[in-house]
Design a protein around this motif. Structure first.
Motif, PDB file in Angstrom:
ATOM      1  N   SER A  55      -0.090  12.177   7.118  1.00 45.66           N
ATOM      2  CA  SER A  55      -0.401  12.241   5.687  1.00 45.66           C
ATOM      3  C   SER A  55      -1.844  12.699   5.566  1.00 45.66           C
ATOM      4  O   SER A  55      -2.729  12.126   6.205  1.00 45.66           O
ATOM      5  CB  SER A  55      -0.281  10.857   5.035  1.00 45.66           C
ATOM      6  OG  SER A  55       1.065  10.545   4.818  1.00 45.66           O
ATOM      7  N   ASP A  74       9.497   6.738  -6.810  1.00 45.07           N
ATOM      8  CA  ASP A  74       9.134   8.075  -6.318  1.00 45.07           C
ATOM      9  C   ASP A  74       9.156   7.972  -4.799  1.00 45.07           C
ATOM     10  O   ASP A  74       8.336   7.267  -4.219  1.00 45.07           O
ATOM     11  CB  ASP A  74       7.734   8.443  -6.824  1.00 45.07           C
ATOM     12  CG  ASP A  74       7.249   9.793  -6.323  1.00 45.07           C
ATOM     13  OD1 ASP A  74       7.372  10.055  -5.100  1.00 45.07           O
ATOM     14  OD2 ASP A  74       6.741  10.589  -7.131  1.00 45.07           O
ATOM     15  N   LEU A  76       0.864  -1.194   0.000  1.00 47.68           N
ATOM     16  CA  LEU A  76       0.000   0.000   0.000  1.00 47.68           C
ATOM     17  C   LEU A  76       0.895   1.237   0.000  1.00 47.68           C
ATOM     18  O   LEU A  76       0.570   2.258  -0.599  1.00 47.68           O
ATOM     19  CB  LEU A  76      -0.935  -0.013   1.209  1.00 47.68           C
ATOM     20  CG  LEU A  76      -1.876  -1.216   1.262  1.00 47.68           C
ATOM     21  CD1 LEU A  76      -2.816  -1.111   2.450  1.00 47.68           C
ATOM     22  CD2 LEU A  76      -2.671  -1.353  -0.036  1.00 47.68           C
ATOM     23  N   ASP A  88       6.948   7.875   8.377  1.00 40.44           N
ATOM     24  CA  ASP A  88       6.561   8.534   7.127  1.00 40.44           C
ATOM     25  C   ASP A  88       5.895   7.532   6.181  1.00 40.44           C
ATOM     26  O   ASP A  88       4.771   7.744   5.694  1.00 40.44           O
ATOM     27  CB  ASP A  88       7.823   9.147   6.475  1.00 40.44           C
ATOM     28  CG  ASP A  88       7.495  10.115   5.362  1.00 40.44           C
ATOM     29  OD1 ASP A  88       6.307  10.269   5.012  1.00 40.44           O
ATOM     30  OD2 ASP A  88       8.442  10.740   4.819  1.00 40.44           O
ATOM     31  N   ASN A 145       3.845   2.074  -1.837  1.00 37.00           N
ATOM     32  CA  ASN A 145       4.504   1.475  -2.998  1.00 37.00           C
ATOM     33  C   ASN A 145       5.231   2.560  -3.800  1.00 37.00           C
ATOM     34  O   ASN A 145       4.660   3.152  -4.717  1.00 37.00           O
ATOM     35  CB  ASN A 145       3.473   0.760  -3.880  1.00 37.00           C
ATOM     36  CG  ASN A 145       4.143   0.081  -5.059  1.00 37.00           C
ATOM     37  OD1 ASN A 145       5.351   0.237  -5.266  1.00 37.00           O
ATOM     38  ND2 ASN A 145       3.373  -0.657  -5.833  1.00 37.00           N
ATOM     39  N   THR A 192       1.555   7.137   5.075  1.00 33.67           N
ATOM     40  CA  THR A 192       1.033   7.010   3.710  1.00 33.67           C
ATOM     41  C   THR A 192       0.306   5.674   3.544  1.00 33.67           C
ATOM     42  O   THR A 192      -0.800   5.619   2.999  1.00 33.67           O
ATOM     43  CB  THR A 192       2.195   7.130   2.701  1.00 33.67           C
ATOM     44  OG1 THR A 192       2.954   8.304   3.023  1.00 33.67           O
ATOM     45  CG2 THR A 192       1.683   7.222   1.278  1.00 33.67           C
ATOM     46  N   HIS A 242      -3.217  13.617  -3.652  1.00 31.84           N
ATOM     47  CA  HIS A 242      -1.949  13.056  -4.137  1.00 31.84           C
ATOM     48  C   HIS A 242      -1.579  11.687  -3.575  1.00 31.84           C
ATOM     49  O   HIS A 242      -0.524  11.155  -3.893  1.00 31.84           O
ATOM     50  CB  HIS A 242      -0.829  14.045  -3.793  1.00 31.84           C
ATOM     51  CG  HIS A 242      -0.584  14.155  -2.315  1.00 31.84           C
ATOM     52  ND1 HIS A 242       0.678  14.043  -1.762  1.00 31.84           N
ATOM     53  CD2 HIS A 242      -1.425  14.347  -1.285  1.00 31.84           C
ATOM     54  CE1 HIS A 242       0.579  14.171  -0.455  1.00 31.84           C
ATOM     55  NE2 HIS A 242      -0.678  14.364  -0.136  1.00 31.84           N
ATOM     56  N   GLU A 289      -2.826  18.076   1.481  1.00 30.57           N
ATOM     57  CA  GLU A 289      -1.457  18.547   1.264  1.00 30.57           C
ATOM     58  C   GLU A 289      -1.196  18.956  -0.180  1.00 30.57           C
ATOM     59  O   GLU A 289      -0.596  19.991  -0.446  1.00 30.57           O
ATOM     60  CB  GLU A 289      -0.451  17.474   1.675  1.00 30.57           C
ATOM     61  CG  GLU A 289      -0.280  17.412   3.160  1.00 30.57           C
ATOM     62  CD  GLU A 289       0.612  16.246   3.562  1.00 30.57           C
ATOM     63  OE1 GLU A 289       1.712  16.521   4.038  1.00 30.57           O
ATOM     64  OE2 GLU A 289       0.205  15.089   3.399  1.00 30.57           O
ATOM     65  N   ARG A 290      -1.577  18.071  -1.104  1.00 36.65           N
ATOM     66  CA  ARG A 290      -1.437  18.385  -2.528  1.00 36.65           C
ATOM     67  C   ARG A 290      -2.665  17.829  -3.221  1.00 36.65           C
ATOM     68  O   ARG A 290      -3.145  16.750  -2.871  1.00 36.65           O
ATOM     69  CB  ARG A 290      -0.177  17.739  -3.116  1.00 36.65           C
ATOM     70  CG  ARG A 290       1.089  18.509  -2.858  1.00 36.65           C
ATOM     71  CD  ARG A 290       2.256  17.964  -3.665  1.00 36.65           C
ATOM     72  NE  ARG A 290       2.734  16.694  -3.169  1.00 36.65           N
ATOM     73  CZ  ARG A 290       3.449  16.536  -2.065  1.00 36.65           C
ATOM     74  NH1 ARG A 290       3.763  17.590  -1.339  1.00 36.65           N
ATOM     75  NH2 ARG A 290       3.853  15.355  -1.678  1.00 36.65           N
ATOM     76  N   ILE A 339      -2.086   8.013  -3.708  1.00 31.91           N
ATOM     77  CA  ILE A 339      -2.692   7.136  -4.709  1.00 31.91           C
ATOM     78  C   ILE A 339      -2.794   5.713  -4.164  1.00 31.91           C
ATOM     79  O   ILE A 339      -1.822   5.191  -3.604  1.00 31.91           O
ATOM     80  CB  ILE A 339      -1.833   7.140  -6.005  1.00 31.91           C
ATOM     81  CG1 ILE A 339      -1.603   8.582  -6.511  1.00 31.91           C
ATOM     82  CG2 ILE A 339      -2.459   6.258  -7.082  1.00 31.91           C
ATOM     83  CD1 ILE A 339      -2.850   9.314  -6.941  1.00 31.91           C
ATOM     84  N   ILE A 365       2.166   8.356 -10.484  1.00 33.33           N
ATOM     85  CA  ILE A 365       2.196   9.665  -9.823  1.00 33.33           C
ATOM     86  C   ILE A 365       2.481  10.763 -10.861  1.00 33.33           C
ATOM     87  O   ILE A 365       1.900  11.847 -10.814  1.00 33.33           O
ATOM     88  CB  ILE A 365       3.222   9.634  -8.674  1.00 33.33           C
ATOM     89  CG1 ILE A 365       2.678   8.701  -7.582  1.00 33.33           C
ATOM     90  CG2 ILE A 365       3.472  11.021  -8.101  1.00 33.33           C
ATOM     91  CD1 ILE A 365       3.685   8.236  -6.596  1.00 33.33           C
ATOM     92  N   GLY A 407       8.536  10.226  -2.612  1.00 30.96           N
ATOM     93  CA  GLY A 407       7.785  11.327  -1.982  1.00 30.96           C
ATOM     94  C   GLY A 407       7.143  10.950  -0.660  1.00 30.96           C
ATOM     95  O   GLY A 407       6.900  11.816   0.179  1.00 30.96           O
ATOM     96  N   ALA A 408       6.868   9.661  -0.453  1.00 34.11           N
ATOM     97  CA  ALA A 408       6.165   9.246   0.769  1.00 34.11           C
ATOM     98  C   ALA A 408       7.107   8.818   1.890  1.00 34.11           C
ATOM     99  O   ALA A 408       6.646   8.474   2.976  1.00 34.11           O
ATOM    100  CB  ALA A 408       5.207   8.102   0.444  1.00 34.11           C
TER     101      ALA A 408
HETATM  102  P1  AMP Z   1       3.059  11.526   2.057  1.00 33.74           P
HETATM  103  O1  AMP Z   1       2.749  12.974   2.068  1.00 33.74           O
HETATM  104  O2  AMP Z   1       4.231  11.125   2.895  1.00 33.74           O
HETATM  105  O3  AMP Z   1       1.854  10.663   2.349  1.00 33.74           O
HETATM  106  O4  AMP Z   1       3.544  11.160   0.578  1.00 33.74           O
HETATM  107  C1  AMP Z   1       2.752  11.411  -0.557  1.00 33.74           C
HETATM  108  C2  AMP Z   1       3.614  11.404  -1.797  1.00 33.74           C
HETATM  109  O5  AMP Z   1       4.117  10.076  -1.997  1.00 33.74           O
HETATM  110  C3  AMP Z   1       2.861  11.744  -3.067  1.00 33.74           C
HETATM  111  O6  AMP Z   1       2.982  13.104  -3.379  1.00 33.74           O
HETATM  112  C4  AMP Z   1       3.541  10.858  -4.106  1.00 33.74           C
HETATM  113  O7  AMP Z   1       4.746  11.448  -4.544  1.00 33.74           O
HETATM  114  C5  AMP Z   1       3.910   9.617  -3.311  1.00 33.74           C
HETATM  115  N1  AMP Z   1       2.839   8.610  -3.232  1.00 33.74           N
HETATM  116  C6  AMP Z   1       1.498   8.733  -3.471  1.00 33.74           C
HETATM  117  N2  AMP Z   1       0.841   7.591  -3.226  1.00 33.74           N
HETATM  118  C7  AMP Z   1       1.778   6.698  -2.808  1.00 33.74           C
HETATM  119  C8  AMP Z   1       1.733   5.329  -2.382  1.00 33.74           C
HETATM  120  N3  AMP Z   1       0.585   4.646  -2.308  1.00 33.74           N
HETATM  121  N4  AMP Z   1       2.896   4.743  -2.040  1.00 33.74           N
HETATM  122  C9  AMP Z   1       4.071   5.412  -2.082  1.00 33.74           C
HETATM  123  N5  AMP Z   1       4.180   6.690  -2.466  1.00 33.74           N
HETATM  124  C10 AMP Z   1       3.052   7.339  -2.815  1.00 33.74           C
END
Ligand code: AMP
Ligand code: MG
Length: 353
Positions: free
Chosen positions: A246, A175, A114, A289, A116, A293, A262, A250-251, A264, A123, A177-178
């Protein structure tokens, strides 16, 4: 079980409102700088100002390097890694990304994917790999989303052989980002300790790790509201703890009256449904972190199972109806400002296989 909660005196609420980090005592040192697209706030207690300022400068440099190394679309080690993963050949991993890929593999597996970070394609398709993630735009075509998830990109598709990497699935695009913010904060806390600093908070826009204490008091950490505005309460930390949230605020962007955020769901390819925000209390910032997510995606029914698998003890999940789901431990520690909040106490599931 639905419960009401204890009331916080209005004076305390006034004193705390607007604070996203702590209640500083006179000798605390403060510094702010930009990193990972957020305003970082560093608080250091218990050392002379010159020592704190030198540490602050060192951390600012660290974060600049990490930001560049892990950036998903500005050219650097991560974009190079992604280009080579897509080719399917073996290559020597850039040292700045290898440890982060390893820890991401483990946490992706623990979260049942989840969390991932291999879904970079998706993304990007949603337009979140952009300096203007909130710009109004149509969502991607359903067929493109279907194609992207049909390829099942997973972190476990990446084969690590010593210092070499290879992807068995050309659809894998990383990516971070999470997780990157959490991983960066853990590295920075390690650096602070090497510099003789044992009492500090590194706060990236409300996501933080706090070590030690603030003079003779614990650190007081404000918890962001589910809509991202204001503060819904606070916890006190004494020792070493990370607090990560999370949220769907946020976005995101609105198109033809619908909001698309954001985070997914890798199973559907669409923004995860049912959750407003998740706050996780954990030991290290990396796990907190990634877990915030993952639990957001898991949603109001499945989060206790995923939290147990990821080794997270205390969680607050605000669902899309505004109900606050929390662990018994979170209920004990969280001082809420709203005594009318609907609360559901849920213990973690037994960790599964
Ligand atoms: P966060 O704010 O830590 O929850 O991270 C969100 C960011 O992680 C998003 O802007 C994407 O770049 C990336 N992301 C979105 N969905 C996922 C997911 N299911 N698993 C991993 N990274 C994700
Ligand atoms: Mg996260």
């Amino acid at each position: 079980m639905m419960k009401s909660i204890r009331r916080i005196p209005p004076l305390v609420a006034v004193l705390l409102s607007g604070l996203l980090a702590c209640s500083p005592q006179p000798e605390t040192y403060h510094q702010q700088f930009l990193a990972f697209g957020t305003l970082m706030d560093l608080t250091i207690a218990g050392v002379p100002t010159a020592q704190a300022a030198a540490a602050g400068k060192a951390l600012e440099d660290d974060f600049a390097v990490m930001h560049q190394a892990w950036h998903a679309w500005s050219p650097g080690p991560m974009t190079r890694t992604n280009a080579l993963l897509a080719e399917g050949k073996s290559f020597s991993a850039p040292p700045s990304v290898l440890p982060l890929i390893k820890v991401s593999q483990r946490l992706a597996e623990q979260s049942d994917n989840l969390f991932n970070p291999a879904i970079g394609h998706l993304i990007k398709l949603w337009g979140f790999q952009s300096d203007e993630p909130n710009r109004p735009r149509p969502p991607p075509a359903a067929e493109l989303i279907r194609q992207a998830i049909a390829k099942h990109p997973r972190m476990s598709d990446i084969i690590i052989d010593d210092f070499r990497l290879r992807s068995t699935n050309p659809a894998v695009q990383i990516d971070v980002g999470a997780i990157g913010k959490g991983y960066g904060i853990d590295i920075a806390i390690g650096h602070l300790r090497e510099l003789g600093i044992d009492n500090a908070i590194i706060n990236a826009g409300g996501d933080l790790r706090a070590i030690g204490r603030n003079g003779d008091r614990p650190w007081r950490i404000a918890i962001r509201g589910a809509d991202g505005k204001g503060v819904l309460g606070y916890v006190e930390t004494d020792g070493d703890e990370s607090v990560f949230t999370s949220g769907d605020y946020e976005r995101g962007f609105t198109w033809e009256g619908r909001h698309y955020h954001h985070i997914i769901d890798p199973r559907t390819g669409y923004p995860a449904q049912g959750t407003h925000s998740v706050t996780v209390l954990g030991d290290d910032a990396t796990t907190a972190d990634a877990a915030a997510t993952a639990l957001f995606v898991a949603g109001p029914d499945d989060w206790p199972r995923i939290a147990a698998r990821m080794g997270i003890k205390d969680v607050l999940l605000v669902d899309s109806d505004g109900v606050m789901h929390m662990t018994p431990g979170m209920q004990q520690r969280l001082h809420l400002f709203d005594d009318g909040a609907k609360i559901r106490i849920t213990p973690l599931a037994e960790p599964g296989p």
